[in-house]
Write a protein that holds these residues in place. Structure first.
Motif, PDB file in Angstrom:
ATOM      1  N   PHE A  24       0.731  -1.156  -0.222  1.00  0.00           N
ATOM      2  CA  PHE A  24       0.064   0.076   0.006  1.00  0.00           C
ATOM      3  C   PHE A  24       0.837   1.419  -0.017  1.00  0.00           C
ATOM      4  CE2 PHE A  24      -2.204   3.550   2.368  1.00  0.00           C
ATOM      5  CZ  PHE A  24      -3.353   3.546   1.559  1.00  0.00           C
ATOM      6  N   LEU A  25       1.990   1.197   0.755  1.00  0.00           N
ATOM      7  CA  LEU A  25       3.006   2.350   0.767  1.00  0.00           C
ATOM      8  C   LEU A  25       3.621   2.675  -0.532  1.00  0.00           C
ATOM      9  CD1 LEU A  25       4.315   4.596   2.563  1.00  0.00           C
ATOM     10  CD2 LEU A  25       6.035   2.970   3.291  1.00  0.00           C
ATOM     11  N   VAL A  26       3.942   1.761  -1.264  1.00  0.00           N
ATOM     12  CA  VAL A  26       4.407   1.704  -2.623  1.00  0.00           C
ATOM     13  C   VAL A  26       3.458   2.512  -3.496  1.00  0.00           C
ATOM     14  CG1 VAL A  26       5.414   0.420  -4.440  1.00  0.00           C
ATOM     15  CG2 VAL A  26       5.980  -0.116  -2.347  1.00  0.00           C
ATOM     16  N   LEU A  27       2.318   1.809  -3.483  1.00  0.00           N
ATOM     17  CA  LEU A  27       1.255   2.255  -4.447  1.00  0.00           C
ATOM     18  C   LEU A  27       0.766   3.941  -3.979  1.00  0.00           C
ATOM     19  CD1 LEU A  27      -1.083  -0.636  -4.666  1.00  0.00           C
ATOM     20  CD2 LEU A  27       0.481   0.268  -6.404  1.00  0.00           C
ATOM     21  N   LEU A  28       0.879   4.088  -2.670  1.00  0.00           N
ATOM     22  CA  LEU A  28       0.374   5.379  -2.153  1.00  0.00           C
ATOM     23  C   LEU A  28       1.631   6.244  -2.655  1.00  0.00           C
ATOM     24  CD1 LEU A  28      -1.432   6.970  -0.489  1.00  0.00           C
ATOM     25  CD2 LEU A  28       0.088   6.750   1.394  1.00  0.00           C
ATOM     26  N   ILE A  29       2.840   6.071  -2.717  1.00  0.00           N
ATOM     27  CA  ILE A  29       3.842   7.212  -3.149  1.00  0.00           C
ATOM     28  C   ILE A  29       3.799   7.288  -4.604  1.00  0.00           C
ATOM     29  CG2 ILE A  29       6.421   7.324  -3.270  1.00  0.00           C
ATOM     30  CD1 ILE A  29       6.795   5.698  -0.603  1.00  0.00           C
ATOM     31  N   LEU A  30       3.640   6.393  -5.360  1.00  0.00           N
ATOM     32  CA  LEU A  30       3.231   6.645  -6.685  1.00  0.00           C
ATOM     33  C   LEU A  30       2.307   7.490  -7.243  1.00  0.00           C
ATOM     34  CD1 LEU A  30       4.110   5.949  -9.470  1.00  0.00           C
ATOM     35  CD2 LEU A  30       2.749   3.778  -9.234  1.00  0.00           C
ATOM     36  N   ALA A  31       1.053   7.361  -6.381  1.00  0.00           N
ATOM     37  CA  ALA A  31      -0.223   8.067  -6.592  1.00  0.00           C
ATOM     38  C   ALA A  31       0.203   9.491  -6.095  1.00  0.00           C
ATOM     39  CB  ALA A  31      -1.019   7.440  -5.729  1.00  0.00           C
ATOM     40  N   GLN A  36       1.117  15.159  -7.618  1.00  0.00           N
ATOM     41  CA  GLN A  36       2.157  16.288  -7.751  1.00  0.00           C
ATOM     42  C   GLN A  36       2.410  16.760  -9.171  1.00  0.00           C
ATOM     43  OE1 GLN A  36       2.953  18.417  -4.981  1.00  0.00           O
ATOM     44  NE2 GLN A  36       1.522  17.429  -3.799  1.00  0.00           N
ATOM     45  N   ALA A  37       2.495  16.041  -9.855  1.00  0.00           N
ATOM     46  CA  ALA A  37       3.086  16.352 -11.341  1.00  0.00           C
ATOM     47  C   ALA A  37       1.942  16.923 -12.071  1.00  0.00           C
ATOM     48  CB  ALA A  37       3.531  15.056 -12.022  1.00  0.00           C
ATOM     49  N   THR A  38       0.635  16.450 -12.037  1.00  0.00           N
ATOM     50  CA  THR A  38      -0.368  16.899 -12.645  1.00  0.00           C
ATOM     51  C   THR A  38      -1.027  18.209 -11.988  1.00  0.00           C
ATOM     52  OG1 THR A  38      -1.806  15.616 -11.415  1.00  0.00           O
ATOM     53  CG2 THR A  38      -1.163  14.511 -13.261  1.00  0.00           C
ATOM     54  N   THR A  39      -0.752  18.605 -10.759  1.00  0.00           N
ATOM     55  CA  THR A  39      -1.285  19.697 -10.256  1.00  0.00           C
ATOM     56  C   THR A  39      -0.237  21.100 -10.479  1.00  0.00           C
ATOM     57  OG1 THR A  39      -0.570  19.109  -8.133  1.00  0.00           O
ATOM     58  CG2 THR A  39      -2.825  18.580  -8.866  1.00  0.00           C
ATOM     59  N   SER A  40       0.713  20.797 -11.166  1.00  0.00           N
ATOM     60  CA  SER A  40       1.619  22.057 -11.196  1.00  0.00           C
ATOM     61  C   SER A  40       1.112  23.003 -11.997  1.00  0.00           C
ATOM     62  CB  SER A  40       2.903  21.373 -12.332  1.00  0.00           C
ATOM     63  OG  SER A  40       3.398  20.481 -11.336  1.00  0.00           O
ATOM     64  N   THR A  41       1.624  24.301 -11.433  1.00  0.00           N
ATOM     65  CA  THR A  41       1.094  25.627 -12.319  1.00  0.00           C
ATOM     66  C   THR A  41       1.674  26.055 -13.441  1.00  0.00           C
ATOM     67  OG1 THR A  41       2.108  26.883 -10.648  1.00  0.00           O
ATOM     68  CG2 THR A  41      -0.194  26.231 -10.108  1.00  0.00           C
ATOM     69  N   SER A  42       3.080  25.810 -13.499  1.00  0.00           N
ATOM     70  CA  SER A  42       3.763  26.257 -14.515  1.00  0.00           C
ATOM     71  C   SER A  42       4.336  25.357 -15.303  1.00  0.00           C
ATOM     72  CB  SER A  42       5.049  26.978 -13.927  1.00  0.00           C
ATOM     73  OG  SER A  42       5.954  26.178 -13.077  1.00  0.00           O
ATOM     74  N   GLU A  43       4.797  25.726 -16.686  1.00  0.00           N
ATOM     75  CA  GLU A  43       5.453  24.822 -17.370  1.00  0.00           C
ATOM     76  C   GLU A  43       6.515  24.363 -17.081  1.00  0.00           C
ATOM     77  OE1 GLU A  43       6.496  24.704 -22.175  1.00  0.00           O
ATOM     78  OE2 GLU A  43       5.092  26.260 -21.451  1.00  0.00           O
ATOM     79  N   SER A  44       7.523  25.070 -16.652  1.00  0.00           N
ATOM     80  CA  SER A  44       8.821  24.429 -15.944  1.00  0.00           C
ATOM     81  C   SER A  44       8.529  23.563 -14.908  1.00  0.00           C
ATOM     82  CB  SER A  44       9.625  25.511 -15.509  1.00  0.00           C
ATOM     83  OG  SER A  44       8.967  26.205 -14.429  1.00  0.00           O
ATOM     84  N   ASP A  45       7.637  23.836 -14.010  1.00  0.00           N
ATOM     85  CA  ASP A  45       7.315  22.966 -13.006  1.00  0.00           C
ATOM     86  C   ASP A  45       6.881  21.367 -13.414  1.00  0.00           C
ATOM     87  OD1 ASP A  45       7.933  24.554 -10.989  1.00  0.00           O
ATOM     88  OD2 ASP A  45       6.061  25.289 -10.623  1.00  0.00           O
ATOM     89  N   VAL A  46       5.836  21.615 -14.736  1.00  0.00           N
ATOM     90  CA  VAL A  46       5.486  20.182 -15.380  1.00  0.00           C
ATOM     91  C   VAL A  46       6.535  19.534 -15.744  1.00  0.00           C
ATOM     92  CG1 VAL A  46       4.165  19.467 -17.218  1.00  0.00           C
ATOM     93  CG2 VAL A  46       3.287  21.407 -15.716  1.00  0.00           C
ATOM     94  N   GLY A  47       7.555  20.236 -16.369  1.00  0.00           N
ATOM     95  CA  GLY A  47       8.736  19.350 -16.932  1.00  0.00           C
ATOM     96  C   GLY A  47       9.507  18.750 -15.836  1.00  0.00           C
TER      97      GLY A  47
END
Length: 222
Positions: A24-31, A36-47
């Motif tokens: 469960f911990l492994v899957l939680l870290i992945l999720a 975090q990657a999909t909620t970035s506000t700037s283009e540089s943060d997304v990259g």
């Protein structure tokens, strides 16, 4: 009405809970990383965060087989016992391949099956080989004193079949080279090879004395 659940085997909590929590911990870290990657506000943060997603995902893909391996380990009050049954089966097979004396084999079998840890299984195998060497030395010394020829069943390598040598035993002593000096060998005249051979004692499977005798003086002259 009979209780149909009485024959079900309940798995102790200490066996399945740690494994479940780790998965469960492994899957939680992945999720969380994906979130975090999909909620970035700037283009540089997304990259940047996309790169971290890739790194974390690869790390977790490596970690998941480790979780599967942990699930194969039986956690007991005495410690970890990894696939003890398989270790015992392999040890029994090894003893049968390296030892011919039925008494030694039976004693080793009892010790292997009573072992609680893989290390104890390996010790039982070593003890069986050691005892077989002692019996080999006793048989060879008897043959030398009585000038009896012998049939020696010998396995030069664990992966190779047993070979039978018809010999006149001469002596037991260490190997002649730097690499073989740490092991004791049976030095004997081989009638098949018509020359002196050296057989490593811990690779001798069994020795059978023959009623035929030999003359050491004649062999020394050859």
């Amino acid at each position: 009405m009979p209780n149909t659940r009485t024959n079900e085997t309940k798995i102790p909590l200490r066996e399945w809970l740690p494994k479940t929590l780790l998965t469960f911990l492994v899957l939680l870290i992945l999720a969380y990383t994906v979130y975090q990657a999909t909620t970035s506000t700037s283009e540089s943060d997304v990259g940047d965060r996309s790169m971290w997603v890739i790194i974390v995902a690869m790390a977790l893909l490596v970690l998941l087989p480790v979780v599967d391996r942990i699930q194969e380990i039986d956690i007991s009050p005495t410690g970890f016992k990894a696939k003890l049954n398989e270790t015992q089966a392999q040890a029994l097979e090894e003893v049968s391949a390296r030892v011919e004396d039925p008494n030694v084999v039976e004693k080793a079998r009892a010790n292997i099956l009573q072992a609680k840890q893989p290390a104890q299984v390996q010790e039982a195998v070593k003890e069986a080989v050691k005892l077989n060497v002692i019996k080999t030395v006793e048989s060879v010394e008897t043959a030398i004193r009585g000038k009896h020829k012998c049939y020696v069943r010998y396995r030069p390598d664990p992966a190779k079949p047993v070979q039978t040598y018809h010999i006149a035993p001469r002596e037991i002593k260490p190997g002649a080279t730097q690499t073989t000096r740490d092991n004791d060998y049976l030095w004997a005249y081989s009638y098949e090879h018509e020359s002196i051979v050296s057989l490593r004692l811990d690779r001798v499977v069994g020795v059978e004395l023959s009623k035929e005798t030999f003359d050491p003086a004649v062999l020394a002259a050859e």
